[in-house]
Design a protein around this motif. Structure first.
Motif, short mmCIF file in Angstrom:
data_model
loop_
_atom_site.label_atom_id
_atom_site.label_comp_id
_atom_site.label_asym_id
_atom_site.label_seq_id
_atom_site.Cartn_x
_atom_site.Cartn_y
_atom_site.Cartn_z
N LEU A 1 -2.12 -8.20 -5.35
CA LEU A 1 -1.44 -6.99 -5.62
C LEU A 1 -2.30 -6.15 -6.62
O LEU A 1 -2.15 -4.99 -6.46
CB LEU A 1 -0.18 -7.20 -6.14
N LYS A 2 -3.08 -6.63 -7.52
CA LYS A 2 -3.65 -6.04 -8.44
C LYS A 2 -5.09 -5.39 -7.97
O LYS A 2 -5.83 -4.92 -8.58
CB LYS A 2 -4.21 -6.93 -9.80
N ASN A 3 -5.46 -5.57 -6.61
CA ASN A 3 -6.75 -5.40 -5.89
C ASN A 3 -6.59 -4.45 -4.90
O ASN A 3 -7.58 -4.57 -4.12
CB ASN A 3 -7.56 -6.39 -5.81
N LEU A 4 -5.40 -4.00 -4.52
CA LEU A 4 -5.34 -3.12 -3.63
C LEU A 4 -5.69 -1.71 -3.43
O LEU A 4 -5.92 -1.03 -2.40
CB LEU A 4 -3.78 -3.03 -3.07
N LYS B 1 -11.17 1.08 0.77
CA LYS B 1 -9.89 0.71 0.18
C LYS B 1 -8.89 0.02 1.24
O LYS B 1 -8.30 -0.96 0.71
CB LYS B 1 -9.20 1.76 -0.65
N LEU B 2 -8.91 0.80 2.49
CA LEU B 2 -7.83 0.11 3.37
C LEU B 2 -8.20 -1.21 3.92
O LEU B 2 -7.42 -2.13 4.28
CB LEU B 2 -7.37 0.95 4.34
N ALA C 1 -9.51 9.83 3.81
CA ALA C 1 -9.44 9.04 5.00
C ALA C 1 -9.87 9.63 6.23
O ALA C 1 -9.63 10.78 6.41
CB ALA C 1 -7.97 8.74 5.02
N SER C 2 -10.64 8.84 6.89
CA SER C 2 -11.08 9.14 8.36
C SER C 2 -10.49 8.14 9.36
O SER C 2 -9.51 7.45 9.17
CB SER C 2 -12.69 8.70 8.21
N ASP C 3 -10.73 8.60 10.56
CA ASP C 3 -9.99 7.58 11.62
C ASP C 3 -10.24 6.14 11.43
O ASP C 3 -9.35 5.26 11.84
CB ASP C 3 -10.80 7.87 13.08
N ARG C 4 -11.37 5.63 10.84
CA ARG C 4 -11.29 4.30 10.51
C ARG C 4 -10.39 3.90 9.36
O ARG C 4 -9.79 2.41 9.62
CB ARG C 4 -12.94 3.91 9.81
#
Length: 223
Positions: free
Chosen positions: A28-31, A55-56, A80-83
């Motif tokens: 949770l600290k690294n999301l 990040k996602l 954010a891109s499509d990836r």
């Protein structure tokens, strides 16, 4: 002897649960976003975020093998891109998704969203997608709330297949006779809002006539 074995097994289970909780807390600290928790559900918000794709991807890596249940994600003014959306399709418990002002997202992203079958609330505002990118929204049979911008006939036809949809907000969109007929096929709608939509008076009357039980509000100059 039996009691001793049972005790050892119980201690092993408790130790494993403790390890899982520690792993979940660390994850949770690294999301990479702003995280909040309610019961067993986790909300992650990425606002004005850079390197959102990375990040996602890291989010999926971090929550693997943990008790974390990601139920709500917000992408607001991100790169954010499509990836990024491809990564979101791997979060099978996702129930709420808000995408606002992410100009790099295209029709490819919108078609991928049809894979998040547990979605109940979806907001898509001001992306680079157009009316031909939202046809797969018809697959989101659990959807109850939808807010979407820049659409036309194709998307309205897809939306009309969402029989559980209760609240619909259309933003900066064009509504003509075909779109009005599609909306008329949604008798379960409780609330229908139009924000800065292009719609002639006779089309407005057609929509109201087709949905007599729906609370319809037209915001002509809202920002």
């Amino acid at each position: 002897m039996f009691c001793r074995v049972l005790l050892l097994l119980l201690l092993s289970v408790l130790t494993l649960a403790g390890c899982q909780e520690d792993k979940s807390a660390m994850a949770l600290k690294n999301l990479g976003g702003v995280v909040s928790r309610e019961d067993d559900r986790t909300t992650v918000r990425y606002v004005h975020t850079k390197d959102t794709d990375t990040k996602l991807k890291r989010l999926n890596f971090q929550i693997a093998g943990t008790f974390i249940r990601i139920s709500h994600i917000e992408l607001n003014a991100c790169d954010a891109s499509d990836r990024s959306i491809e990564q979101l399709t791997r979060i099978k418990d996702l129930e709420v998704l808000h995408i606002l002002q992410c100009p790099h997202l295209t029709n490819v992203s919108m078609k991928l969203l049809g894979q998040n079958l547990k979605l109940q609330e979806l907001v898509i505002l001001h992306t680079h997608a157009d009316d031909h990118g939202f046809e797969d929204l018809a697959k989101l049979s659990q959807l109850r709330t939808l807010e979407i911008s820049g659409i036309g006939d194709n998307t309205l036809n897809a939306i009309s297949q969402l029989k559980n949809l209760e609240r619909l907000s259309l933003v900066d969109s064009k509504i003509n006779e075909s779109g009005a007929r599609s909306l008329g096929r949604m008798p379960n709608l409780r609330v229908l809002d139009f924000y800065r939509c292009e719609m002639r008076e006779n089309i407005e009357q057609q929509v109201r006539h087709g949905l007599p039980q729906t609370r319809i509000t037209i915001h002509r100059n809202s920002k």
